[in-house]
Write a protein that holds these residues in place. Structure first.
Motif, mmCIF file in Angstrom:
data_model
loop_
_atom_site.group_PDB
_atom_site.id
_atom_site.type_symbol
_atom_site.label_atom_id
_atom_site.label_comp_id
_atom_site.label_asym_id
_atom_site.label_seq_id
_atom_site.Cartn_x
_atom_site.Cartn_y
_atom_site.Cartn_z
ATOM 1 N N MET A 1 0.901 -1.012 -0.214
ATOM 2 C CA MET A 1 0.252 0.138 0.108
ATOM 3 C C MET A 1 0.949 1.271 -0.033
ATOM 4 O O MET A 1 1.847 1.399 0.808
ATOM 5 N N PRO A 2 0.647 2.154 -0.813
ATOM 6 C CA PRO A 2 1.392 3.399 -1.045
ATOM 7 C C PRO A 2 1.307 4.266 0.218
ATOM 8 O O PRO A 2 0.306 4.317 0.896
ATOM 9 N N ASP A 3 2.342 4.981 0.705
ATOM 10 C CA ASP A 3 2.460 5.917 1.756
ATOM 11 C C ASP A 3 1.905 7.360 1.094
ATOM 12 O O ASP A 3 2.732 7.966 0.503
ATOM 13 N N ASN A 4 0.719 7.449 1.376
ATOM 14 C CA ASN A 4 0.124 8.963 0.968
ATOM 15 C C ASN A 4 0.770 10.186 1.491
ATOM 16 O O ASN A 4 0.657 11.204 1.168
ATOM 17 N N SER A 5 1.364 9.674 2.768
ATOM 18 C CA SER A 5 1.905 11.120 3.449
ATOM 19 C C SER A 5 3.235 11.248 3.027
ATOM 20 O O SER A 5 3.784 12.457 3.323
ATOM 21 N N ALA A 6 4.027 10.411 2.416
ATOM 22 C CA ALA A 6 5.330 10.885 1.708
ATOM 23 C C ALA A 6 5.148 11.909 0.879
ATOM 24 O O ALA A 6 4.209 11.863 -0.199
ATOM 25 N N PRO A 7 6.207 12.732 0.839
ATOM 26 C CA PRO A 7 6.227 13.909 -0.017
ATOM 27 C C PRO A 7 6.555 13.332 -1.597
ATOM 28 O O PRO A 7 7.233 12.542 -1.533
ATOM 29 N N VAL A 8 5.847 14.086 -2.544
ATOM 30 C CA VAL A 8 6.282 13.770 -4.007
ATOM 31 C C VAL A 8 6.943 15.116 -4.505
ATOM 32 O O VAL A 8 6.291 16.189 -4.526
ATOM 33 N N LEU A 9 8.069 15.127 -4.870
ATOM 34 C CA LEU A 9 8.907 16.287 -5.543
ATOM 35 C C LEU A 9 8.584 15.852 -7.027
ATOM 36 O O LEU A 9 8.915 14.893 -7.709
ATOM 37 N N ARG A 10 8.471 16.905 -7.799
ATOM 38 C CA ARG A 10 8.215 16.747 -9.276
ATOM 39 C C ARG A 10 8.429 18.271 -9.952
ATOM 40 O O ARG A 10 8.155 19.422 -9.329
ATOM 41 N N SER A 11 8.464 18.273 -11.226
ATOM 42 C CA SER A 11 8.490 19.627 -11.913
ATOM 43 C C SER A 11 7.240 20.338 -12.116
ATOM 44 O O SER A 11 6.178 19.752 -12.070
ATOM 45 N N ILE A 12 7.159 21.557 -11.852
ATOM 46 C CA ILE A 12 5.874 22.334 -11.995
ATOM 47 C C ILE A 12 5.180 21.979 -13.168
ATOM 48 O O ILE A 12 5.881 21.908 -14.476
ATOM 49 N N GLN A 13 3.958 22.343 -13.279
ATOM 50 C CA GLN A 13 3.237 21.902 -14.302
ATOM 51 C C GLN A 13 2.169 23.065 -14.457
ATOM 52 O O GLN A 13 1.884 23.763 -13.304
ATOM 53 N N ALA A 14 1.602 23.587 -15.514
ATOM 54 C CA ALA A 14 0.571 24.733 -15.768
ATOM 55 C C ALA A 14 -0.370 24.930 -14.523
ATOM 56 O O ALA A 14 -0.853 25.716 -14.260
ATOM 57 N N LYS A 15 -0.985 23.520 -14.220
ATOM 58 C CA LYS A 15 -1.954 23.517 -13.653
ATOM 59 C C LYS A 15 -1.670 23.958 -11.755
ATOM 60 O O LYS A 15 -2.606 24.213 -11.198
ATOM 61 N N THR B 1 5.612 27.963 -14.671
ATOM 62 C CA THR B 1 5.805 26.984 -15.716
ATOM 63 C C THR B 1 6.515 27.694 -16.697
ATOM 64 O O THR B 1 7.493 27.286 -17.413
ATOM 65 N N GLU B 2 6.196 28.897 -17.213
ATOM 66 C CA GLU B 2 6.617 29.837 -18.247
ATOM 67 C C GLU B 2 8.217 30.323 -18.078
ATOM 68 O O GLU B 2 9.024 30.305 -18.928
ATOM 69 N N ALA B 3 8.160 30.811 -16.519
ATOM 70 C CA ALA B 3 9.326 31.448 -16.307
ATOM 71 C C ALA B 3 10.395 30.352 -16.257
ATOM 72 O O ALA B 3 11.615 30.780 -16.581
ATOM 73 N N TYR B 4 10.087 29.223 -15.930
ATOM 74 C CA TYR B 4 11.184 28.081 -15.933
ATOM 75 C C TYR B 4 11.436 27.412 -16.903
ATOM 76 O O TYR B 4 12.123 26.439 -16.995
ATOM 77 N N ARG B 5 10.605 27.870 -18.062
ATOM 78 C CA ARG B 5 10.948 26.899 -19.450
ATOM 79 C C ARG B 5 12.295 27.396 -19.815
ATOM 80 O O ARG B 5 12.535 26.673 -20.961
ATOM 81 N N GLU B 6 12.897 28.306 -19.485
ATOM 82 C CA GLU B 6 14.094 28.681 -20.112
ATOM 83 C C GLU B 6 15.007 27.495 -20.233
ATOM 84 O O GLU B 6 14.872 26.489 -19.292
ATOM 85 N N GLU B 7 15.893 27.470 -20.954
ATOM 86 C CA GLU B 7 17.006 26.195 -21.160
ATOM 87 C C GLU B 7 17.748 25.916 -19.850
ATOM 88 O O GLU B 7 17.916 25.023 -19.772
ATOM 89 N N LYS B 8 18.102 26.773 -18.876
ATOM 90 C CA LYS B 8 18.965 26.630 -17.974
ATOM 91 C C LYS B 8 18.221 26.814 -16.346
ATOM 92 O O LYS B 8 18.901 27.335 -15.638
ATOM 93 N N GLY B 9 16.826 26.437 -16.343
ATOM 94 C CA GLY B 9 16.104 26.498 -15.213
ATOM 95 C C GLY B 9 15.194 25.424 -15.075
ATOM 96 O O GLY B 9 15.016 24.559 -16.012
ATOM 97 N N ASP B 10 14.640 25.313 -13.773
ATOM 98 C CA ASP B 10 13.767 24.409 -13.579
ATOM 99 C C ASP B 10 13.201 24.880 -12.285
ATOM 100 O O ASP B 10 13.730 25.399 -11.413
ATOM 101 N N TYR B 11 11.646 24.541 -11.980
ATOM 102 C CA TYR B 11 11.024 24.782 -10.881
ATOM 103 C C TYR B 11 10.478 23.453 -10.361
ATOM 104 O O TYR B 11 9.712 22.827 -11.212
ATOM 105 N N PHE B 12 10.644 23.066 -9.204
ATOM 106 C CA PHE B 12 9.917 21.818 -8.596
ATOM 107 C C PHE B 12 8.642 22.183 -7.351
ATOM 108 O O PHE B 12 8.952 23.244 -6.656
ATOM 109 N N VAL B 13 8.020 21.336 -7.275
ATOM 110 C CA VAL B 13 6.875 21.508 -6.232
ATOM 111 C C VAL B 13 7.086 20.160 -5.336
ATOM 112 O O VAL B 13 7.578 19.156 -5.887
#
Length: 165
Positions: free
Chosen positions: A1-15, A49-61
């Protein structure tokens, strides 16, 4: 059973844009950060998402139980050497603090900086943001006497720099 309290790190999405803009501004208000000369007034805040679309950047949530609870990004530093990036807009909701998720996010951002070819990471903060400064120092950032580049955040008088391994 997955641990729903564990944090998930991912790249930002428009939503995620509006939720992150609201979260960041609410944290800045909570901490009584000036609205002028800080991230509060950044135009990029409303479309990360647009601000970090640059070639040398990324934003994570960070998500916890399906809710966005924080984020941070790596981006180029205007008017600085090309090998220096900035750790940007690292903020967490009160519910996400004190759980070690800042360390997870910092590791993700520093790894991204290396992958993007940066040699140093710069950050500006407020003098009273002591918990954030402890996090930065724990990850190898050192205080420097003057700002680098031109972030436009003239109200942030504390500067730190880390040289990547």
């Amino acid at each position: 059973m997955p641990d729903n309290s564990a944090p998930v790190l991912r790249s930002i999405q428009a939503k995620d844009n509006q939720k992150m803009a609201t979260l960041i501004r609410s944290v800045l208000e909570e901490l009584n950060v000036p609205k002028v000369g800080t991230a509060y007034e950044d135009k990029a805040l409303d479309d990360l998402t647009e601000a970090y679309r640059e070639e040398k950047g990324d934003y994570f949530v960070v998500e916890s139980q399906g809710e966005l609870v924080g984020g941070a990004g790596i981006g180029s530093l205007p008017n600085a050497k090309a090998e220096v990036c900035e750790l940007q807009k690292m903020y967490f909701s009160p519910a996400a603090r004190g759980k070690g998720w800042g360390d997870l996010m910092m590791n993700k951002c520093l790894e991204a900086a290396k992958d993007l070819g940066y040699k140093q990471v710069y950050i500006e903060t407020m003098p009273y943001m002591k918990a954030a400064q402890k996090l930065y120092v724990r990850h190898g950032f050192e205080y420097i006497d003057a700002p680098l580049g031109n972030t436009g955040h003239y109200s942030c008088p504390v500067y730190l720099l880390k040289t990547l391994d």
